[in-house]
Design a protein around this motif. Structure first.
Motif, short mmCIF file in Angstrom:
data_model
loop_
_atom_site.label_atom_id
_atom_site.label_comp_id
_atom_site.label_asym_id
_atom_site.label_seq_id
_atom_site.Cartn_x
_atom_site.Cartn_y
_atom_site.Cartn_z
N LYS A 137 0.83 -1.20 0.00
CA LYS A 137 0.00 0.00 0.00
C LYS A 137 0.87 1.25 0.00
CE LYS A 137 -3.87 -2.00 2.60
NZ LYS A 137 -4.63 -1.91 3.87
N ARG A 138 0.37 2.26 -0.71
CA ARG A 138 1.06 3.55 -0.76
C ARG A 138 0.14 4.65 -0.25
NH1 ARG A 138 3.54 1.96 -6.49
NH2 ARG A 138 5.76 1.77 -5.94
N GLY A 153 -3.66 3.63 -1.53
CA GLY A 153 -4.02 2.72 -2.60
C GLY A 153 -3.03 1.60 -2.74
N GLN A 154 -3.39 0.66 -3.58
CA GLN A 154 -2.53 -0.50 -3.83
C GLN A 154 -2.52 -0.76 -5.33
OE1 GLN A 154 -3.76 -3.88 -1.51
NE2 GLN A 154 -1.72 -4.75 -1.47
N GLU A 160 -8.62 4.44 -0.08
CA GLU A 160 -9.19 5.52 0.71
C GLU A 160 -8.81 6.85 0.07
OE1 GLU A 160 -11.22 5.28 3.15
OE2 GLU A 160 -11.10 3.13 3.55
N MET A 161 -9.75 7.78 -0.01
CA MET A 161 -9.48 9.08 -0.63
C MET A 161 -10.16 10.18 0.16
SD MET A 161 -10.25 8.03 -4.58
CE MET A 161 -11.80 7.24 -4.09
N GLU A 162 -9.43 11.27 0.39
CA GLU A 162 -10.01 12.44 1.05
C GLU A 162 -9.39 13.70 0.45
OE1 GLU A 162 -12.50 12.73 2.95
OE2 GLU A 162 -12.80 10.66 3.64
N GLY A 208 -3.58 1.95 7.14
CA GLY A 208 -2.14 1.68 7.10
C GLY A 208 -1.56 1.73 5.69
N TRP A 209 -0.26 1.87 5.61
CA TRP A 209 0.46 1.89 4.35
C TRP A 209 1.92 1.55 4.60
CZ3 TRP A 209 -1.30 6.15 6.96
CH2 TRP A 209 -0.32 7.02 7.48
#
Length: 499
Positions: A137-138, A153-154, A160-162, A208-209
């Protein structure tokens, strides 16, 4: 109506940001992009917002002058090969509609205002394509002029986006209006940014990332200054951010900032960008961040490439909504087919949109017009319209959602709802009519009860030719058509039936 996608040797993306306007062009070779030309101008559009969120005349002039220059470079490219998107300042400016009309004329192409989460999604697409493939994940942080996007994202897919309402231009203006760099002002800016990030912190930390990446001008500038200062190999670090903070305090004024690799236009917005980045490092416990070479404009290009090669994210979104809201797919297909037949009979009268574009809208509307039934059957068309106008719909611009909302809301009952809202052009009225007729003739939801129809446009409205004798055997539909004629009369248009 042709279905073959056109091939374009060159495509272009225009990013109308709150700090900079950017133009990126790429050649298409074997389905891949080769970036070969770009333009950037520090328009600082967000700096022209007053206390009432109106853009001043100087900011508008800078924007128009820039777009005229971009328009010259784009001259000769077909409209399908260019996509222009506008971000936060266009989202919040009260006089954005007036500027938009002049901006589109200057550029020579349509401009879409995109929502914050849609901006975040396309940023991740652009950044991911510029990085080595990875399964981990980044976290991507993009500090723009008026908003900051956070994405986890992966691979190529965001999770997840905000989008938060803070940016390097807005924060530099708000907390350093006189150009003075004091410790108190820098603390206020950092604390304000931390308060904004607090709203997403728990959710992002739980997801997490494994790798943090910064995109756009602020991140690239910070990484380059830190590298040239000998504090990293180009990564943004906590040590580097603290070093820059001390250097700004030593300079005492923005105009006296002297740092390696820092341009004058970036210096003007560096304090606000530094405060936001420092707050993000603290709140999300980031130790090290790489700076990506790609951002929104590259994401727009990859999206455009996908549309040209039958990989349109919007189609994925519509199909996902159909599953989520348990749409009757067979009924949606019946409505779609009749709507496209009727459109084909009158498409030569379209003026502002081509037949393929109108067919695309009608296809989406046919698939989504009943999603509101999952909320309540009464006035379900209003529920359907509210969803498509307000939901996060990956791939869709705000204006596309508004147009789709008009079609869905107007597909049944009185047409008086069209008055007093967004302007309804003749093209939109035609799309509304064919969708309404397609729904009306399939009210019984049967696959084999469709008559032969012929739709034409006349000076006073529309004429619908119906297969002789069909209405005698279908009195309910005949009654519905009588009501339909009255609905069109309400808005000053005629619908005439003949057989």
């Amino acid at each position: 109506m042709g279905t073959k996608k056109p091939e374009f040797p060159e495509i272009a993306a225009v990013d109308l940001g709150s700090n900079s306007f950017r133009l990126q062009l790429a050649r298409v070779s074997d389905g891949h992009l080769i970036f070969h030309d770009s333009l950037r101008e520090a328009v600082r559009l967000g700096a022209g917002l007053d206390e009432k969120n109106n853009l001043d005349a100087d900011a508008q002039r800078r924007a128009i002058d820039c777009l005229k220059r971009f328009g010259e470079r784009l001259r000769g490219l077909p409209s399908q090969a260019v996509r222009a998107v506008a971000t936060n300042t266009f989202r919040v400016a009260r006089n954005a509609p007036e500027l938009m009309r002049e901006a589109q004329e200057a550029l020579g192409f349509p401009i879409e205002i995109i929502a914050g989460r849609e901006e975040a999604r396309m940023i991740f697409v652009g950044v991911s394509h510029s990085l080595p493939p990875a399964t981990h994940k980044r976290l991507v942080i993009d500090i723009g002029g008026g908003s900051t996007e956070f994405i986890i994202g992966q691979g190529l897919e965001p999770i997840e986006m905000e989008s938060l309402y803070m940016g390097c231009v807005s924060y530099s203006m708000r907390y350093f209006p006189d150009g003075k760099l004091t410790e108190a002002a820098m603390d206020r800016a950092r604390i304000a940014a931390a308060a904004e990030i607090q709203s997403i912190r728990k959710h992002f930390m739980a997801e997490g990332w494994d790798e943090a990446v910064g995109s756009s001008g602020t991140a690239k500038a910070l990484g380059e200054i830190i590298r040239l200062s000998g504090l990293s190999e180009g990564e943004i670090t906590r040590e580097g951010l603290e070093y820059l903070r001390q250097q700004l305090l030593k300079a005492k004024e923005i105009k006296k900032i002297e740092l390696p690799g820092l341009s004058a236009d970036r210096a003007a917005v560096l304090p606000g960008g530094l405060a936001i980045m420092t707050a993000a490092f603290d709140a999300l416990k980031i130790e090290r961040m790489t700076a990506a070479s790609s951002a929104l404009r590259e994401g727009v290009l990859y999206e455009l490439l996908g549309r040209l090669h039958d990989q349109d994210v919007r189609e994925v979104t519509v199909n996902s909504f159909m599953r989520r809201y348990h749409v009757d797919a067979d009924q949606a297909e019946r409505v779609r087919q009749m709507a496209l037949i009727l459109l084909g009979q009158s498409a030569d009268q379209l003026k502002q949109i081509d037949e393929d574009g109108a067919a695309q809208y009608l296809t989406w509307a046919a698939k989504l017009h009943e999603i509101g039934i999952s909320i309540a059957h009464g006035a379900y068309h209003k529920h359907s319209a509210y969803i498509v106008e307000n939901a996060d719909m990956p791939g869709f611009s705000k204006m596309e959602q508004e147009t789709l909302g008009i079609l869905v809301r107007a597909h049944r009952r009185s047409l008086s709802k069209l008055q007093g809202g967004l302007p309804v052009s003749p093209d939109r009225l035609l799309m509304i009519l064919v969708l309404r007729l397609a729904v009306l003739f399939h009210r019984n939801r049967l696959p084999d009860n469709r008559p032969e129809l012929q739709l034409s446009i006349v000076k006073t409205g529309y004429t619908l030719l119906i297969e002789p004798g069909w209405l005698v055997d279908n009195p309910l539909t005949e009654a519905e058509l009588v009501n339909e004629m009255e609905y069109w009369k309400e808005i000053g248009l005629s619908l005439t039936l003949s057989s």
